[in-house]
Write an enzyme that holds these catalytic residues in place. Structure first.
Site, PDB file in Angstrom:
ATOM      1  N   ARG A  81       0.838  -1.209   0.000  1.00 47.00           N
ATOM      2  CA  ARG A  81       0.000   0.000   0.000  1.00 47.00           C
ATOM      3  C   ARG A  81       0.874   1.260   0.000  1.00 47.00           C
ATOM      4  O   ARG A  81       0.647   2.186  -0.786  1.00 47.00           O
ATOM      5  CB  ARG A  81      -0.910  -0.038   1.235  1.00 47.00           C
ATOM      6  CG  ARG A  81      -1.864   1.099   1.309  1.00 47.00           C
ATOM      7  CD  ARG A  81      -2.722   1.020   2.562  1.00 47.00           C
ATOM      8  NE  ARG A  81      -3.097   2.364   2.936  1.00 47.00           N
ATOM      9  CZ  ARG A  81      -2.935   2.924   4.110  1.00 47.00           C
ATOM     10  NH1 ARG A  81      -2.396   2.221   5.086  1.00 47.00           N
ATOM     11  NH2 ARG A  81      -3.288   4.147   4.331  1.00 47.00           N
ATOM     12  N   SER A  86      -6.558   3.231   0.910  1.00 48.80           N
ATOM     13  CA  SER A  86      -6.540   2.649   2.259  1.00 48.80           C
ATOM     14  C   SER A  86      -6.468   1.123   2.128  1.00 48.80           C
ATOM     15  O   SER A  86      -6.345   0.586   1.029  1.00 48.80           O
ATOM     16  CB  SER A  86      -7.789   3.083   3.037  1.00 48.80           C
ATOM     17  OG  SER A  86      -8.936   2.544   2.431  1.00 48.80           O
ATOM     18  N   ASP A 142     -19.508   5.247   9.023  1.00 47.78           N
ATOM     19  CA  ASP A 142     -19.881   6.105  10.148  1.00 47.78           C
ATOM     20  C   ASP A 142     -20.086   7.513   9.578  1.00 47.78           C
ATOM     21  O   ASP A 142     -19.153   8.088   9.028  1.00 47.78           O
ATOM     22  CB  ASP A 142     -18.723   6.073  11.153  1.00 47.78           C
ATOM     23  CG  ASP A 142     -18.952   7.018  12.294  1.00 47.78           C
ATOM     24  OD1 ASP A 142     -20.093   7.087  12.776  1.00 47.78           O
ATOM     25  OD2 ASP A 142     -17.986   7.688  12.706  1.00 47.78           O
ATOM     26  N   GLN A 163     -18.157   7.394   0.199  1.00 50.03           N
ATOM     27  CA  GLN A 163     -17.841   7.997   1.498  1.00 50.03           C
ATOM     28  C   GLN A 163     -18.229   9.480   1.496  1.00 50.03           C
ATOM     29  O   GLN A 163     -18.804   9.977   2.454  1.00 50.03           O
ATOM     30  CB  GLN A 163     -16.339   7.851   1.755  1.00 50.03           C
ATOM     31  CG  GLN A 163     -15.999   7.418   3.151  1.00 50.03           C
ATOM     32  CD  GLN A 163     -14.509   7.205   3.336  1.00 50.03           C
ATOM     33  OE1 GLN A 163     -13.800   6.818   2.403  1.00 50.03           O
ATOM     34  NE2 GLN A 163     -14.025   7.458   4.527  1.00 50.03           N
ATOM     35  N   SER A 205     -17.367  -4.264   7.698  1.00 49.29           N
ATOM     36  CA  SER A 205     -17.454  -3.149   8.644  1.00 49.29           C
ATOM     37  C   SER A 205     -16.075  -2.890   9.223  1.00 49.29           C
ATOM     38  O   SER A 205     -15.569  -3.689  10.017  1.00 49.29           O
ATOM     39  CB  SER A 205     -18.456  -3.513   9.744  1.00 49.29           C
ATOM     40  OG  SER A 205     -18.449  -2.506  10.723  1.00 49.29           O
ATOM     41  N   SER A 220     -11.086   1.525  11.876  1.00 51.47           N
ATOM     42  CA  SER A 220     -10.683   2.884  11.500  1.00 51.47           C
ATOM     43  C   SER A 220     -11.008   3.840  12.644  1.00 51.47           C
ATOM     44  O   SER A 220     -10.497   4.945  12.700  1.00 51.47           O
ATOM     45  CB  SER A 220     -11.373   3.323  10.202  1.00 51.47           C
ATOM     46  OG  SER A 220     -12.748   3.481  10.420  1.00 51.47           O
ATOM     47  N   GLY A 222     -10.700  -5.093  12.753  1.00 51.38           N
ATOM     48  CA  GLY A 222     -10.212  -4.371  13.931  1.00 51.38           C
ATOM     49  C   GLY A 222      -9.117  -3.388  13.547  1.00 51.38           C
ATOM     50  O   GLY A 222      -8.728  -3.290  12.376  1.00 51.38           O
ATOM     51  N   HIS A 278     -25.624 -19.272  10.835  1.00 49.72           N
ATOM     52  CA  HIS A 278     -25.338 -20.693  11.100  1.00 49.72           C
ATOM     53  C   HIS A 278     -26.480 -21.611  10.682  1.00 49.72           C
ATOM     54  O   HIS A 278     -26.349 -22.838  10.750  1.00 49.72           O
ATOM     55  CB  HIS A 278     -25.037 -20.881  12.593  1.00 49.72           C
ATOM     56  CG  HIS A 278     -24.039 -21.979  12.860  1.00 49.72           C
ATOM     57  ND1 HIS A 278     -23.625 -22.870  11.893  1.00 49.72           N
ATOM     58  CD2 HIS A 278     -23.360 -22.319  13.987  1.00 49.72           C
ATOM     59  CE1 HIS A 278     -22.765 -23.711  12.406  1.00 49.72           C
ATOM     60  NE2 HIS A 278     -22.575 -23.405  13.678  1.00 49.72           N
ATOM     61  N   ASP A 312     -22.100 -23.594   7.588  1.00 47.21           N
ATOM     62  CA  ASP A 312     -21.485 -24.307   8.715  1.00 47.21           C
ATOM     63  C   ASP A 312     -20.135 -23.681   9.039  1.00 47.21           C
ATOM     64  O   ASP A 312     -19.554 -22.930   8.245  1.00 47.21           O
ATOM     65  CB  ASP A 312     -21.382 -25.817   8.437  1.00 47.21           C
ATOM     66  CG  ASP A 312     -20.635 -26.102   7.167  1.00 47.21           C
ATOM     67  OD1 ASP A 312     -19.584 -25.474   6.955  1.00 47.21           O
ATOM     68  OD2 ASP A 312     -21.111 -26.935   6.371  1.00 47.21           O
TER      69      ASP A 312
HETATM   70  N1  CAO Z   1      -6.717   0.005  11.373  1.00 47.45           N
HETATM   71  C1  CAO Z   1      -5.858   1.015  11.402  1.00 47.45           C
HETATM   72  N2  CAO Z   1      -5.960   2.098  10.603  1.00 47.45           N
HETATM   73  C2  CAO Z   1      -6.998   2.141   9.767  1.00 47.45           C
HETATM   74  C3  CAO Z   1      -7.956   1.136   9.698  1.00 47.45           C
HETATM   75  C4  CAO Z   1      -7.781   0.012  10.546  1.00 47.45           C
HETATM   76  N3  CAO Z   1      -8.630  -1.001  10.541  1.00 47.45           N
HETATM   77  N4  CAO Z   1      -8.863   1.464   8.782  1.00 47.45           N
HETATM   78  C5  CAO Z   1      -8.511   2.649   8.291  1.00 47.45           C
HETATM   79  N5  CAO Z   1      -7.382   3.062   8.873  1.00 47.45           N
HETATM   80  C6  CAO Z   1      -6.677   4.289   8.612  1.00 47.45           C
HETATM   81  C7  CAO Z   1      -6.522   4.490   7.123  1.00 47.45           C
HETATM   82  O1  CAO Z   1      -5.418   3.802   6.624  1.00 47.45           O
HETATM   83  C8  CAO Z   1      -6.377   5.982   7.055  1.00 47.45           C
HETATM   84  O2  CAO Z   1      -5.094   6.356   7.456  1.00 47.45           O
HETATM   85  P1  CAO Z   1      -4.084   7.140   6.465  1.00 47.45           P
HETATM   86  O3  CAO Z   1      -4.823   8.400   6.115  1.00 47.45           O
HETATM   87  O4  CAO Z   1      -2.870   7.332   7.262  1.00 47.45           O
HETATM   88  O5  CAO Z   1      -3.909   6.283   5.288  1.00 47.45           O
HETATM   89  C9  CAO Z   1      -7.302   6.458   8.137  1.00 47.45           C
HETATM   90  O6  CAO Z   1      -7.471   5.382   9.022  1.00 47.45           O
HETATM   91  C10 CAO Z   1      -8.656   6.894   7.636  1.00 47.45           C
HETATM   92  O7  CAO Z   1      -9.189   5.898   6.815  1.00 47.45           O
HETATM   93  P2  CAO Z   1     -10.698   6.027   6.306  1.00 47.45           P
HETATM   94  O8  CAO Z   1     -11.613   5.637   7.378  1.00 47.45           O
HETATM   95  O9  CAO Z   1     -10.895   7.365   5.732  1.00 47.45           O
HETATM   96  O10 CAO Z   1     -10.764   5.037   5.063  1.00 47.45           O
HETATM   97  P3  CAO Z   1     -11.035   3.488   4.987  1.00 47.45           P
HETATM   98  O11 CAO Z   1     -11.106   3.223   3.534  1.00 47.45           O
HETATM   99  O12 CAO Z   1     -10.054   2.688   5.735  1.00 47.45           O
HETATM  100  O13 CAO Z   1     -12.482   3.257   5.662  1.00 47.45           O
HETATM  101  C11 CAO Z   1     -14.796   3.581   6.025  1.00 47.45           C
HETATM  102  C12 CAO Z   1     -13.597   3.815   5.103  1.00 47.45           C
HETATM  103  C13 CAO Z   1     -15.999   4.196   5.374  1.00 47.45           C
HETATM  104  C14 CAO Z   1     -15.009   2.081   6.199  1.00 47.45           C
HETATM  105  C15 CAO Z   1     -14.535   4.210   7.418  1.00 47.45           C
HETATM  106  O14 CAO Z   1     -14.259   5.576   7.267  1.00 47.45           O
HETATM  107  C16 CAO Z   1     -15.679   4.080   8.379  1.00 47.45           C
HETATM  108  O15 CAO Z   1     -16.683   4.777   8.305  1.00 47.45           O
HETATM  109  N6  CAO Z   1     -15.540   3.150   9.359  1.00 47.45           N
HETATM  110  C17 CAO Z   1     -16.534   2.996  10.431  1.00 47.45           C
HETATM  111  C18 CAO Z   1     -17.417   1.811  10.129  1.00 47.45           C
HETATM  112  C19 CAO Z   1     -18.420   1.587  11.238  1.00 47.45           C
HETATM  113  O16 CAO Z   1     -18.963   2.504  11.814  1.00 47.45           O
HETATM  114  N7  CAO Z   1     -18.665   0.316  11.562  1.00 47.45           N
HETATM  115  C20 CAO Z   1     -19.572  -0.034  12.594  1.00 47.45           C
HETATM  116  C21 CAO Z   1     -20.814  -0.557  11.971  1.00 47.45           C
HETATM  117  S1  CAO Z   1     -21.966  -1.218  13.098  1.00 47.45           S
HETATM  118  O17 CAO Z   1     -22.522  -0.022  13.979  1.00 47.45           O
END
Ligand code: CAO
Length: 474
Positions: free
Chosen positions: A277, A291, A341, A370, A391, A395, A416, A444, A448
């Protein structure tokens, strides 16, 4: 953790064939020449995606309010979307069949509109059954015509008598939007526009006065009482209505509770993925943002080629009818939902046809979704048709997650937060590794544990050695 699907607010422009909210003509009031007084019930049509009912969030009109084409009538919320319903015609609202918060079943009339504009032959052809168009004015038709005339006379009279009141409740869609945004009831606002129309300035003025009056009580709750140690304060409880989003989440998640979840988690070494990456990000051909997500989405899609069951849904049919057994519906296209989110809460748009995407185009599509999600402008198409969800709660934070499956899917992957750990290398030396936990939930009843584990292992293989994905990409 919970996953729900919601549409962003979408204004459905009225159009003859595509409208989700088809009015049908009440023949008792129908004439063949236009314009005429024709009372039309607005029917909540079948909008697919298994939606059987919606909840009225708010009405923008009231009985006897005059509306114009494209004016908003009401806002409704389904499992999938909050949608503004607009008028196809100029006319007068005759009756609201429901109140705010009521549930409306598909096929029921939302309200009746006394139409004052022309009905195009095209509209008529779409909304009027043939037999009724051909019907001759027999004896049964006479009282109906009389009723229409009566309504027209009544309307003319009420127009004069109620004019001031109705105009006071008139506002352009932009003003209606502002009313909603500022939570202002139009009937409380004194309009300074033509014929007492409510203008934006009127709404702002009203809201400013109201907020100034209520600020101390609403924004600054009284500080907790300072009782002496050992003295127990009586509990104070406050009842709050669920927001429309919470109401939908309540229903969606309650339905998800009926799914027995098989939860499977593993730690994935993303050291190689992380350097790939970084390498790609410095390339001049790289997308603006790359990302982990595009790689993981691709890995899931490639693995689904071998485990199509995880891309399926269950057709429940009629659970109360024992002769109707559940069936599995396999789906060829991988439309991967991404939990996001956003300021409005959790939204889950999906990226369509993953196989047709490169990593770069996946990054671009993720960015587009997004951006729209943050703005609350996702289209229904972005939010429907998902087949499996990812999900990325990592992040935000957290290592482990037990993601909840939505009913139209059989699996979900939770990611995670990545972290750096010390590990042993090939020769027992300590090396630096970057890892991320992948937590799967599978239905489930049909998946399986072994199948889920194999699918997860396949994804792990692609993520740990991203180069292996190249061989499988088209
Ligand atoms: N671990 C560590 N860092 C992470 C990460 C992870 N799992 N996921 C993303 N990051 C980092 C990215 O690499 C980025 O860092 P850099 O700018 O240094 O490259 C930064 O966090 C921001 O990433 P991002 O969130 O803008 O982009 P993404 O493509 O990784 O994720 C999205 C997009 C839409 C999945 C995320 O923004 C989001 O909304 N996550 C929340 C999902 C959520 O709420 N889930 C719960 C659902 S149930 O209630």
């Amino acid at each position: 953790m919970s996953v729900i699907r919601r549409y962003s607010n979408v204004l459905y422009r009225s159009c003859s064939r595509q409208s989700l909210w088809k009015p049908v003509i009440n023949r008792a009031h129908f004439h063949t020449s236009a314009p005429l007084a024709v009372v039309k019930p607005y029917i909540l049509a079948d909008i697919g995606e298994g939606i059987k009912e919606v909840q009225i969030i708010q009405w923008f009109v009231e009985p006897e309010a005059r509306i114009e084409q494209f004016d908003k009538i009401c806002e409704v919320q389904s499992d999938k979307a909050a949608v503004d319903i607009t008028s196809r015609f100029d006319g007068v609202i005759k009756k609201l069949h429901y109140q705010a918060d009521d549930m409306v079943q598909v096929g029921k009339a939302l309200c009746d509109i006394d139409v004052q504009s022309e009905i195009s032959p095209e509209d008529e052809a779409v909304i009027t059954p043939h037999s009724e168009q051909a019907g001759s004015p027999g004896s049964a038709q006479q009282p109906q015509k009389a009723t229409a005339q009566h309504d027209q006379t009544h309307l003319d009279r009420s127009r004069t008598a109620e004019s001031a009141r109705n105009h006071g409740h008139l506002a352009t869609p932009a003003v209606r939007g502002l009313l909603k945004e500022l939570d202002v009831d139009i009937s409380e606002v004194t309009g300074t526009g033509r014929d007492g129309r409510v203008l934006k300035e009127d709404v702002h003025r009203f809201a400013a006065t109201r907020d100034a009056e209520h600020q101390p009580q609403e924004l600054h709750p009284p500080p907790p009482r300072t009782s002496p140690a050992g003295v127990e304060d009586a509990q104070v409880e406050e009842t709050i209505k669920l927001s429309p989003t919470q109401s939908q989440m309540f229903k969606t998640m309650t339905r998800s509770l009926s799914i027995p979840h098989f939860v499977y988690a593993d730690e994935i070494d993303i050291t190689a993925l992380s350097s790939l990456r970084q390498h790609l990000q410095t390339s001049k051909h790289a997308p603006q943002k790359l990302s982990y997500m595009p790689f993981i989405i691709k890995a899931v899609s490639l693995a689904l080629n071998d485990y199509p069951l995880l891309n399926a849904r269950i057709d429940h049919l009629n659970e109360k009818d024992p002769s109707q057994t559940p069936k599995l519906i396999l789906r060829r296209t991988h439309n991967i939902g991404i939990a996001m989110d956003t300021p409005q809460g959790l939204l889950v748009p999906n990226i369509k046809s993953i196989h047709a995407h490169t990593l770069t185009s996946l990054a671009a599509e993720l960015g587009r979704l997004q951006h729209l999600a943050q703005e609350g402008k996702l289209a229904p198409n972005d939010l429907t048709g998902g087949t499996i969800t990812i999900s990325n709660i990592g992040s935000i934070g957290g290592t482990y997650v037990a993601p909840v499956i939505v009913q139209s899917e059989v699996a979900i992957l939770g990611l995670g937060k990545s972290r750096t750990i010390p590990a042993f290398g090939e020769h027992g030396e300590v090396v630096r590794k970057q890892v991320m936990n992948f937590s799967w939930s599978a239905d489930h009843r049909v998946v399986d544990g072994a199948t889920m584990a194999r699918m997860a292992e396949r994804v792990k293989g692609f993520v740990q050695e991203p180069a292996t994905m190249l061989a499988k990409m088209r």
